[in-house]
Each structure stands twice: as C-alpha cells, then as structure tokens.
Design a protein around this motif. Structure first.
Motif, PDB file in Angstrom:
ATOM      1  N   MET A 106       4.460   1.784 -11.081  1.00  0.00           N
ATOM      2  CA  MET A 106       3.163   1.691 -11.743  1.00  0.00           C
ATOM      3  C   MET A 106       2.068   2.460 -11.012  1.00  0.00           C
ATOM      4  N   LYS A 107       2.330   2.797  -9.732  1.00  0.00           N
ATOM      5  CA  LYS A 107       1.329   3.475  -8.905  1.00  0.00           C
ATOM      6  C   LYS A 107       0.037   2.655  -8.825  1.00  0.00           C
ATOM      7  N   GLU A 108       0.191   1.332  -8.774  1.00  0.00           N
ATOM      8  CA  GLU A 108      -0.978   0.457  -8.795  1.00  0.00           C
ATOM      9  C   GLU A 108      -0.634  -0.862  -8.121  1.00  0.00           C
ATOM     10  N   THR A 167      -2.606  -4.295  -8.083  1.00  0.00           N
ATOM     11  CA  THR A 167      -3.749  -5.113  -8.493  1.00  0.00           C
ATOM     12  C   THR A 167      -3.908  -6.299  -7.544  1.00  0.00           C
ATOM     13  N   VAL A 226       2.509   2.120  -3.425  1.00  0.00           N
ATOM     14  CA  VAL A 226       1.631   2.759  -4.413  1.00  0.00           C
ATOM     15  C   VAL A 226       1.746   4.280  -4.337  1.00  0.00           C
ATOM     16  N   SER A 227       1.901   4.792  -3.139  1.00  0.00           N
ATOM     17  CA  SER A 227       1.873   6.243  -2.952  1.00  0.00           C
ATOM     18  C   SER A 227       3.254   6.888  -2.828  1.00  0.00           C
ATOM     19  N   THR A 247      -1.214  -8.853  -8.273  1.00  0.00           N
ATOM     20  CA  THR A 247       0.082  -8.481  -7.702  1.00  0.00           C
ATOM     21  C   THR A 247       0.062  -8.616  -6.185  1.00  0.00           C
ATOM     22  N   ARG A 248      -1.078  -8.308  -5.567  1.00  0.00           N
ATOM     23  CA  ARG A 248      -1.198  -8.428  -4.115  1.00  0.00           C
ATOM     24  C   ARG A 248      -0.987  -9.881  -3.685  1.00  0.00           C
ATOM     25  N   ASP A 277       0.824  -1.214   0.000  1.00  0.00           N
ATOM     26  CA  ASP A 277       0.000   0.000   0.000  1.00  0.00           C
ATOM     27  C   ASP A 277       0.859   1.266   0.000  1.00  0.00           C
ATOM     28  N   ILE A 283       5.818  -1.726  -8.075  1.00  0.00           N
ATOM     29  CA  ILE A 283       4.508  -1.214  -7.657  1.00  0.00           C
ATOM     30  C   ILE A 283       4.548   0.310  -7.555  1.00  0.00           C
TER      31      ILE A 283
END
Length: 444
Positions: free
Chosen positions: A67-69, A71, A16-17, A74-75, A13, A64
């Motif tokens: 890609m800023k994602e 899925t 992503v950010s 991937t999780r 998480d 991750i």
C-alpha cells in the motif's frame, strides 16, 4: 523484550519505502523474530505461542509495503504484536513453573477507548467491563491474569488502539481501580521516582513519597518513570501506587498517595523536558482588548496543537509547544510555519527553537525560597531564564532556558536543593507563634 516496540515502528517505516518482495527481509523483522524465538527456547516454552504472530507480522509488513502507506490505525495494530507476544510467553512460562496463569489481550478483556489512534483515552465503560471479566474468570477458574499493556479497543471502530508510549502504567492503574485494589505496584528499572534524571546527574536519589498531583506533573514534564495519565484512575479510586525496581526488589521505592505532609518539603524533584519550541506573541492591540487570548488559543485549537506552559503580560503572551508529541519529524517545520502564519494575522510572533523546560516540583507555598535559590544558582552559572510559569499548579514552577544549557542547570540545581543541607535553616515552622525561624527536617 523492551526494544520490540521501537523495532516494530522502524520495520513499519521501512516497509512503506521498500518493495513487497523485500518486506520479509527487513532487518528489524529479523531481530524481532530472533529475539522471540530465542526467548521461548531459553524459557522452555512451546514456540507455537508466538509463531502465528510472527507469521502475521510478516504478512502485515508486506501489506504495508504494497500500500506504500502506514496509517495511525495500522501503526497501532503493528505495535500491538509486541505486547501480545510477550504476555503469551510470560503466561506460558508461569504455567510451566506451576504458577497457574491466564493471558488476556486488553482489547478483548474490556479496555474500551476513544478512537484516537496512537494516543487513545480510556472510557468509563472500561472499569465495569474489566472487573466483570476478571472476577468471573477468577471465580470459575482461579489463575494469575497476565494482561497486555497500553492496548485497547476503539469504541466506534472496534480496532486496536494504543494509550501512548509508556501506557502500560495506565493499564495497571485502570485494572487497579476496576478491581478496587488496596495498592497498585508499578515495576521499573530504577529505585522509584528520583530527584532528577540519573542519566543527567548520577547523584539523583529516590523520592520516598509523592502526591498524585506531583506524580502527574513529573510525568507530563519529562520524568520517564511514569505515564502522564497513569495517575488518574488511582487518584479517582484513592488507591496508593508503589513504584518499585525489578532489579532491586528490596528497595522501598516510591509511594504515591492523594495527600501527604508537605510541611517540611521544599523541593521533591527536578524534571527536564527537551525539544521545546517557544513562541513570543506581542500585540499592542492586546492592551485592554477583550477576547485577544481567546483568539490566540482558538488558533491552536483549530490546528490541534497542545500548549505546555503559558505566561502573559499586558501586551504579550509567551508559551511553549512540544512538537515531538504532535507531528512527524518531517512535518514539524511545516506545521510551525503554519502556526506562525495564522498568529501573525493578529500579532507579531517570534518563534524560538531548541528550548527546554526545567520544572521544579515541590511545595509552591515555599515558592519565594525556591525561586530565590534557583535564580541565584542560574545567575552563578550565567544562565538567562527566558520565561517562568507558576501559579496554576500548586506543585510546579517551570523555567524555560536554552536546551544546550539545561543539563548543567539540572546538575547545579540538584546540588543546591538536595545536597547543600542548608534549606531547613531557611524554613519557618507554621504555627510557631512568634515568627522565629524553627529548623525542620526537609524531606528528600
């Protein structure tokens, strides 16, 4: 190693950010690295068993971040790192102390699943595949198999899948059925299945015997000891499951079988399911109308939402949802608003948040006694039951109350059913002939 899965999810998480350059500095990644390297050092195991995984994990988090994602696919791959590393550490340690072992990744040993990432189902092809691989290896070179829990391989994508949190129980019972074992043991940190959650009420005691039906209801409605689907392979293979305590191996634990003598059983356990959303759906058009219920449930089917508990009357329908299982926290309110919007096309809808389900697992043949005592206890506590569901399950009576009242309800119900000692006086032994009360020992 138990908190590794949570740390992997938190790391994902955060990736992503954050920027790619910061991915290698994520706090949870540092914690995971330190824990695994410290563990192999303390056990005297070669660090190479985890070093390549730790490097790959860092690269994955950078991907991750780029890609800023994150899925669902991937999780699942991300959380697989914990099981892959811990099983290799354990296998290496067994070999070090002279107990010959061989490590297996479930997705390479034959665990074939649906492609429902984060909550995959095991397919029938798994059983012969697992049996053949483990038997062939054993016959050619006997060694203790150490298999990763809660992982599989999607049958279409061939990608790593997970069986949901706690899915290692399902891995164990699947292997047990595949090999036709005489008993499956699941080792936990409590003395078996308990009469209630000990974190809610400390006087909970172990339940010595359960049926698969009881265990499944307990798991689904909130008991953390077992995975909700884990009993299915054992039930199909008619293999007893014994739940034991790793920290107290001398405790007898709980034995789960297809059937048991329920004659003297009133209540087996009390389970609490929190964070429940309740919907009251009212329509005068429902009176005598064919297909109303079908329309309601078709809406849930289209939205991909599972319903927990249902109760109906002539013009109304009440049911509960468990959003924590289905949506991310950010989308819960948005999804609930969508549900209400669709339902309001055919009925008046009242959405009630922060409810809880109290499930009384036991012998529903004594439902009148159970309900009489339960409602007396709750009335004494000033608690109003907003919904009740009984009948579909032969072992479960579910009551819906406000979430902030639930814990004191559990305490009071436990004292009444398991500590008062007066239930046996109220039971009539079946077949006594004259209908006279005959005291019987109440199990648990």
């Amino acid at each position: 190693m138990g908190k590794t899965t949570n740390n992997l999810l938190l790391a994902g998480d955060k990736a992503v950010s954050c920027g790619v350059s910061l991915a290698s500095e994520i706090e949870e990644l540092r914690i995971i690295k330190e824990l695994h390297l410290r563990t192999v050092k303390e056990l005297g195991v070669d660090p190479s068993v985890v070093s390549s995984f730790l490097e790959d994990l860092e690269q994955l988090l950078k991907g991750i971040a780029m890609m800023k994602e994150l899925t669902l696919r991937t999780r699942d791959y991300l959380v697989s790192f914990g099981e892959c590393m811990s099983s290799r550490i354990f296998s290496a340690y067994l070999n070090k102390i002279g107990a010959k072992a061989r490590q297996y990744d479930a997705f390479d040993v034959g665990f074939i699943t649906t492609d429902d990432f984060t909550n995959a189902d095991i397919l029938e092809a798994t059983y012969p595949a697992v049996a053949k691989r483990l038997y062939d290896d054993w016959m050619s070179d006997p060694a203790i198999p150490v298999v990763t829990g809660f992982l599989g391989k999607g049958w279409k994508t061939c990608a790593v899948t997970t069986l949901g949190r706690g899915g290692s129980d399902l891995t164990a019972t699947t292997i047990g059925k595949a090999l036709g074992l005489r008993e499956i043991q699941v080792w936990k940190d409590v003395d078996g299945v308990l009469t209630c959650d000990p974190t809610i009420y400390k006087r909970a005691v172990p339940v010595p015997y359960l049926t698969f039906d009881e265990a499944a209801e307990l798991a689904y409605f909130g008991a953390q000891v077992l995975h909700p689907q884990s009993m299915r392979p054992a039930r199909e293979g008619d293999i007893p499951v014994r739940v034991k305590n790793s920290y107290n191996p001398k405790a007898p634990g709980t034995i789960i079988t297809k059937a048991r003598d329920m004659t003297g059983t009133v209540l087996t356990s009390i389970v609490l399911k929190r964070n429940v959303t309740m919907l009251d759906i009212v329509s005068t058009r429902m009176l005598g109308q064919v297909g109303f219920l079908a329309k309601v449930f078709s809406i849930f089917e289209e939205l991909g939402i599972s319903v927990d508990v249902v109760a109906t009357s002539e013009v109304s329908l009440s049911l509960t949802l468990d959003p924590s299982k289905l949506w991310s926290r950010e989308l819960i309110q948005q999804e609930l608003d969508h549900v209400v919007e669709e339902l309001e096309k055919i009925a008046v809808v009242n959405l009630l948040r922060r409810r809880a389900i109290i499930s009384l697992i036991g012998n529903v043949q004594h439902s009148s006694l159970i309900l009489e005592k339960a409602f007396h206890v709750l009335r004494t506590k000033g608690v109003n039951v907003q919904m009740i569901s009984q009948g579909a399950s032969k072992v479960n009576i579910s009551l819906i109350v406000n979430e902030d009242e639930a814990e004191r309800c559990i305490e009071a119900l436990h004292r009444a059913f398991f500590e008062s000692g007066d239930l046996s006086k109220l039971l009539i032994q079946p077949g006594s002939g004259n209908g006279s009360p005959v005291p019987v020992n109440v199990e648990n």
